[in-house]
Design a protein around this motif. Sequence first.
Motif, PDB file in Angstrom:
ATOM      1  N   CYS A  69       0.831  -1.201   0.000  1.00  0.00           N
ATOM      2  CA  CYS A  69       0.000   0.000   0.000  1.00  0.00           C
ATOM      3  C   CYS A  69       0.865   1.251   0.000  1.00  0.00           C
ATOM      4  O   CYS A  69       1.730   1.422   0.861  1.00  0.00           O
ATOM      5  CB  CYS A  69      -0.906  -0.005   1.231  1.00  0.00           C
ATOM      6  SG  CYS A  69      -1.885   1.496   1.341  1.00  0.00           S
TER       7      CYS A  69
ATOM      8  N   CYS B  15      -4.910   2.844  -0.902  1.00  0.00           N
ATOM      9  CA  CYS B  15      -5.321   2.507   0.469  1.00  0.00           C
ATOM     10  C   CYS B  15      -6.144   1.227   0.500  1.00  0.00           C
ATOM     11  O   CYS B  15      -7.099   1.064  -0.248  1.00  0.00           O
ATOM     12  CB  CYS B  15      -6.133   3.652   1.057  1.00  0.00           C
ATOM     13  SG  CYS B  15      -6.738   3.281   2.713  1.00  0.00           S
ATOM     14  N   LEU B  16      -5.757   0.321   1.382  1.00  0.00           N
ATOM     15  CA  LEU B  16      -6.434  -0.970   1.488  1.00  0.00           C
ATOM     16  C   LEU B  16      -7.502  -0.952   2.573  1.00  0.00           C
ATOM     17  O   LEU B  16      -8.135  -1.971   2.860  1.00  0.00           O
ATOM     18  CB  LEU B  16      -5.402  -2.067   1.790  1.00  0.00           C
ATOM     19  CG  LEU B  16      -4.372  -2.294   0.675  1.00  0.00           C
ATOM     20  CD1 LEU B  16      -3.190  -3.095   1.192  1.00  0.00           C
ATOM     21  CD2 LEU B  16      -5.014  -2.991  -0.513  1.00  0.00           C
ATOM     22  N   GLY B  17      -7.666   0.203   3.220  1.00  0.00           N
ATOM     23  CA  GLY B  17      -8.735   0.344   4.199  1.00  0.00           C
ATOM     24  C   GLY B  17      -8.368  -0.148   5.586  1.00  0.00           C
ATOM     25  O   GLY B  17      -9.255  -0.336   6.424  1.00  0.00           O
ATOM     26  N   CYS B  18      -7.103  -0.377   5.845  1.00  0.00           N
ATOM     27  CA  CYS B  18      -6.711  -0.770   7.205  1.00  0.00           C
ATOM     28  C   CYS B  18      -5.503   0.070   7.628  1.00  0.00           C
ATOM     29  O   CYS B  18      -4.466  -0.462   8.026  1.00  0.00           O
ATOM     30  CB  CYS B  18      -6.438  -2.265   7.304  1.00  0.00           C
ATOM     31  SG  CYS B  18      -5.495  -2.942   5.926  1.00  0.00           S
ATOM     32  N   CYS B  19      -5.673   1.395   7.550  1.00  0.00           N
ATOM     33  CA  CYS B  19      -4.571   2.332   7.777  1.00  0.00           C
ATOM     34  C   CYS B  19      -3.988   2.215   9.183  1.00  0.00           C
ATOM     35  O   CYS B  19      -2.826   2.557   9.402  1.00  0.00           O
ATOM     36  CB  CYS B  19      -5.049   3.768   7.556  1.00  0.00           C
ATOM     37  SG  CYS B  19      -5.967   3.984   6.042  1.00  0.00           S
TER      38      CYS B  19
ATOM     39  N   GLY C 115      -0.768   4.198  -0.054  1.00  0.00           N
ATOM     40  CA  GLY C 115      -1.693   5.243   0.408  1.00  0.00           C
ATOM     41  C   GLY C 115      -0.983   6.137   1.418  1.00  0.00           C
ATOM     42  O   GLY C 115       0.076   5.774   1.939  1.00  0.00           O
ATOM     43  N   THR C 116      -1.589   7.284   1.710  1.00  0.00           N
ATOM     44  CA  THR C 116      -0.893   8.293   2.529  1.00  0.00           C
ATOM     45  C   THR C 116      -0.423   7.755   3.881  1.00  0.00           C
ATOM     46  O   THR C 116       0.745   7.901   4.252  1.00  0.00           O
ATOM     47  CB  THR C 116      -1.819   9.510   2.759  1.00  0.00           C
ATOM     48  OG1 THR C 116      -2.296   9.934   1.488  1.00  0.00           O
ATOM     49  CG2 THR C 116      -1.072  10.637   3.420  1.00  0.00           C
ATOM     50  N   ALA C 117      -1.327   7.098   4.615  1.00  0.00           N
ATOM     51  CA  ALA C 117      -0.963   6.631   5.966  1.00  0.00           C
ATOM     52  C   ALA C 117       0.191   5.644   5.908  1.00  0.00           C
ATOM     53  O   ALA C 117       1.126   5.708   6.719  1.00  0.00           O
ATOM     54  CB  ALA C 117      -2.176   5.991   6.640  1.00  0.00           C
ATOM     55  N   CYS C 118       0.146   4.741   4.944  1.00  0.00           N
ATOM     56  CA  CYS C 118       1.221   3.756   4.823  1.00  0.00           C
ATOM     57  C   CYS C 118       2.514   4.401   4.348  1.00  0.00           C
ATOM     58  O   CYS C 118       3.596   4.059   4.818  1.00  0.00           O
ATOM     59  CB  CYS C 118       0.795   2.640   3.872  1.00  0.00           C
ATOM     60  SG  CYS C 118      -0.436   1.544   4.595  1.00  0.00           S
TER      61      CYS C 118
ATOM     62  N   VAL D  97       1.137  -1.368   5.381  1.00  0.00           N
ATOM     63  CA  VAL D  97       0.427  -2.616   5.117  1.00  0.00           C
ATOM     64  C   VAL D  97       0.848  -3.215   3.780  1.00  0.00           C
ATOM     65  O   VAL D  97       1.063  -2.489   2.807  1.00  0.00           O
ATOM     66  CB  VAL D  97      -1.103  -2.357   5.061  1.00  0.00           C
ATOM     67  CG1 VAL D  97      -1.860  -3.627   4.740  1.00  0.00           C
ATOM     68  CG2 VAL D  97      -1.594  -1.768   6.360  1.00  0.00           C
TER      69      VAL D  97
HETATM   70  S1  FES Z   1      -3.094   4.030   3.500  1.00  0.00           S
HETATM   71 FE1  FES Z   1      -2.456   1.970   3.541  1.00  0.00          FE
HETATM   72  S2  FES Z   1      -4.156   0.931   4.301  1.00  0.00           S
HETATM   73 FE2  FES Z   1      -4.800   2.963   4.178  1.00  0.00          FE
END
Ligand code: FES
Length: 167
Positions: free
Chosen positions: A87, A128-132, A89-92, A137
């Motif tokens: 992932c 994002c995989l929805g488990c930030c 996504g931003t959080a990851c 992840v």
């Molecule tokens: S940003 Fe990686 S799971 Fe949401």
Amino acid sequence: MESNFDFDTKENEFKELKDFIDSIKDKGGILIQILHKAQNIFGYLPLEVQKFISDETNIPMSEIYGVVTFYTQFSINPKGKHIIGVCLGTACYVKGSQDVLDKIVEETNTKVGQTTEDGIFTIEATRCLGCCGLAPVMTIDEDVYGKIDPNNIPKILEKYRVIGDSE
Ligand code: FES
């Protein structure tokens, strides 16, 4: 990884695809549906399959190839036995998922979007995989790994190499 698509052994698969095409042929906007179906049947969309679809639908090869290469959900190369998704996504990303991805690329000696020479892994960067909360992840097939330390990557991959070899 080289394509070793064997046309002659795929008679049933082409028949299934032809039946599907025949069933929706008269409707509009069918190409994406057909490509999804074909990828489900063959696992990927080599030129031989694209040509077959072109012949059956009279949609030009150039249009089919354009769609296949535009959308990331379609692949013109065979996928590996195990699909690794990291992932970005931003959080990851903030928690270091790029380092995880770099480590995987280094360990498998391949690139993002490609399949290893031995056909065991395909590496993909995902949204994002929805488990930030578990960032960073990654997934391998249906398995989800959270809070990954890049140093643990070799150990995790080893498990799947063994599974890959035994199949
Ligand atoms: S940003 Fe990686 S799971 Fe949401």
